[in-house]
Design an enzyme around this catalytic site. Structure first.
Site, PDB file in Angstrom:
ATOM      1  N   GLY A 149       0.796  -1.221   0.000  1.00  0.00           N
ATOM      2  CA  GLY A 149       0.000   0.000   0.000  1.00  0.00           C
ATOM      3  C   GLY A 149       0.827   1.269   0.000  1.00  0.00           C
ATOM      4  NE  ARG A 171      -6.003   7.226   6.465  1.00  0.00           N
ATOM      5  CZ  ARG A 171      -6.671   6.502   7.343  1.00  0.00           C
ATOM      6  NH1 ARG A 171      -7.215   7.081   8.406  1.00  0.00           N
ATOM      7  NH2 ARG A 171      -6.803   5.199   7.184  1.00  0.00           N
ATOM      8  N   GLY A 218      -6.660  -5.422  -3.760  1.00  0.00           N
ATOM      9  CA  GLY A 218      -7.149  -5.857  -2.467  1.00  0.00           C
ATOM     10  C   GLY A 218      -6.243  -6.878  -1.801  1.00  0.00           C
ATOM     11  CB  THR A 219      -6.149  -8.002   1.727  1.00  0.00           C
ATOM     12  OG1 THR A 219      -7.567  -8.260   1.810  1.00  0.00           O
ATOM     13  CG2 THR A 219      -5.861  -6.633   2.340  1.00  0.00           C
ATOM     14  CG  ASN A 276     -10.227  -9.063  10.703  1.00  0.00           C
ATOM     15  OD1 ASN A 276      -9.234  -9.646  11.144  1.00  0.00           O
ATOM     16  ND2 ASN A 276     -10.344  -8.714   9.430  1.00  0.00           N
ATOM     17  CE  LYS A 326      38.135   7.385   9.092  1.00  0.00           C
ATOM     18  NZ  LYS A 326      38.918   6.660   8.031  1.00  0.00           N
ATOM     19  CE1 TYR A 375      41.039  10.529   0.416  1.00  0.00           C
ATOM     20  CE2 TYR A 375      40.347  12.826   0.638  1.00  0.00           C
ATOM     21  CZ  TYR A 375      40.362  11.639  -0.079  1.00  0.00           C
ATOM     22  OH  TYR A 375      39.711  11.566  -1.283  1.00  0.00           O
ATOM     23  CB  ALA A 427      53.403  21.724  21.812  1.00  0.00           C
ATOM     24  NE  ARG A 448      57.818  24.060  18.928  1.00  0.00           N
ATOM     25  CZ  ARG A 448      57.931  23.711  20.208  1.00  0.00           C
ATOM     26  NH1 ARG A 448      58.784  24.336  20.996  1.00  0.00           N
ATOM     27  NH2 ARG A 448      57.199  22.737  20.696  1.00  0.00           N
TER      28      ARG A 448
END
Length: 464
Positions: free
Chosen positions: A11, A15, A79-80, A172, A353, A389, A425, A442
């Site tokens: 179906g 609605r 129909g069913t 039913n 990840k 990546y 760091a 650095r």
């Protein structure tokens, strides 16, 4: 004989006001149709056939993940009864007990389906109808009985006379069991002589009675599990009922919820004793949570394995494994096969990840660790990233045991940092670092005395 289930899911569900077929709308963590296939499977169905129609490709694509389910398309929706006939003809089902269920009835319990199939499975009846008596039967087909208590026929609401609508109260809800041999032999006798000009599956009662075959009624008192979904308001109501059912079961098994109304748990999730689920927690898919954990608030886990004594605050996890005594969050994101080992800590605004975080290692805050194998006792300074990546391929970073990585460090994969190494760091690691070494990269610090005031004076002169 093995039991079969036919699930009617062709179906449109107008609605729902949706581009998607009704049975694909989710209740908690899964589409409606998968709640019904799950109930049929747990009731003992060894073969499950789903009749698709509107949005057939979408439904097929979803059900492809359920290996014991096959789909049959009803190209003309007449129909069913027509849907069941299409399924029988396409699959060759012609023997054994057979359930016929609606794909939008998600709350039916396997025990109820086993009770429904029993009169057919033991050979006493050619069919059985699940029935109950609601306070207001408006909209439901009504069952008519003979003196012996067998069902004579089902009269659809639209075909009821005023006397029948008022006098027949057993309804039913659309759950049936059949002897497949008798159903296949006689389903061709259905007609469209009704208000909708469709082939009603409910008319099989009269057809079978016409051949002197018995049709049993199986009563149930729990109206909630018979409810179907026709619009989004009903979907929300059934979601609430499913939430209550699952949460009450978990609390009876020793799980604490500060506010059960704000905890959502899927039907296949398991949670251990003395675990606390705080508000706005969602546990989906095949997630398992161990004992004495604290999950939430604002936490969502999908297909995750969580061991004992774990604390996850404001954490999103998808397809990850978290060992015992791990702490995580707030505002952490774990995904793609991440594995956090015993005693590790993943902190605030951290994403992990496809990586292993070693025993007792810490990624405290503001870092991204992707495609990394990390040893035990590692400390990752804030703002550090594994640059995994290169624009084409994902590359791995390997960090040994007891490594200290200073804040704001970029580790450009593929790269290896040996056991016990120190990374200063603000370094950019582009070459392997030997064990027990110091890596420092650095620019040399430069100080120009008095520069700031001279620059300000120059800007003022330029403006004049």
């Amino acid at each position: 004989m093995p039991m079969t289930a036919i699930i009617l899911a062709a179906g449109e569900g107008t609605r729902m006001k949706s581009r998607h077929p009704k049975v694909m709308h989710k209740l908690l963590d899964r589409p409606l149709v998968s709640w019904v296939t799950r109930a049929a499977r747990e009731a003992g169905a060894e073969r499950i056939v789903v009749v698709v129609g509107h949005g057939a490709d979408e439904v097929r694509g979803h059900l492809a993940g359920e290996k014991d389910v096959e789909c049959v398309e009803q190209t003309e929706r007449l129909g069913t009864g027509h849907a069941v006939r299409v399924a029988l003809e396409a699959t060759g089902i012609s023997a054994g007990p057979l359930l016929v269920l609606n794909g939008d009835g998600p709350l039916v319990e396997p025990d109820t389906l086993r009770r429904l199939i029993a009169p057919v499975a033991d050979g006493g009846s050619a069919a059985a109808i699940l029935t109950w008596t609601p306070e207001d039967p408006t909209g439901y087909g009504r069952l008519e009985f003979d003196a012996a208590g067998s069902v004579v026929r089902i009269i659809e609401q639209k075909d009821c006379t005023p006397e029948q609508a008022a006098g027949l109260t057993a309804c039913n809800p659309g759950f049936y069991a059949f002897d497949a041999e008798q159903l296949a032999a006689h389903i061709g006798e259905l007609s469209t002589n009704n208000a909708q000009h469709e082939y009603y599956l409910t008319d099989m009662v009269s057809v079978l009675r016409g051949h002197s075959l018995n049709v049993a009624a199986v009563k149930t008192e729990d109206a909630d599990e018979l409810l179907g979904v026709n619009d989004r308001a009903q979907l929300a109501e059934l979601t609430r009922l499913a939430q209550e059912r699952i949460n009450e079961r978990l609390m009876s098994e020793g799980v604490t919820m500060l506010d059960p109304r704000t905890v959502w748990v899927g039907p296949d999730v398991t949670v251990g004793r003395d675990t606390v689920l705080l508000p706005m927690t969602m546990l989906w898919g095949s997630t398992t949570v161990g004992e004495e954990c604290e999950i939430g608030p604002n936490t969502r886990l999908t297909d995750c394995t969580v061991a004992d004594h774990v604390s996850l605050e404001e954490t999103v996890g998808v397809d990850v494994t978290i060992e015992r005594d791990v702490t995580c969050g707030p505002r952490a994101y774990l995904r793609g096969g991440a594995h956090v080992l015993e005693g590790a800590h993943v902190g605030t605004h951290v994403e992990i990840k496809n990586s292993t975080i070693g025993c007792g290692s810490k990624v405290p805050h503001l870092s991204y660790i992707g495609d990394c194998t990390m040893g035990a006792g590692v400390n990752i300074g804030g703002g550090s990233i594994t640059c995994n990546y290169d624009g084409v391929h994902k590359n791995r970073t390997t960090i040994g045991d007891n490594v200290f990585v200073g804040s704001d460090t970029m580790m450009v994969a593929p790269v290896t940092i040996g056991d016990g190494a120190l990374v200063g760091a603000s370094s950019c690691v582009t070459k392997d670092v030997p064990a027990d070494a110091l890596y420092l990269e650095r620019a040399e610090q430069r100080i120009v005395e008095g520069y700031a005031s001279r620059r300000l004076e120059r800007l003022k002169r330029d403006e004049a």
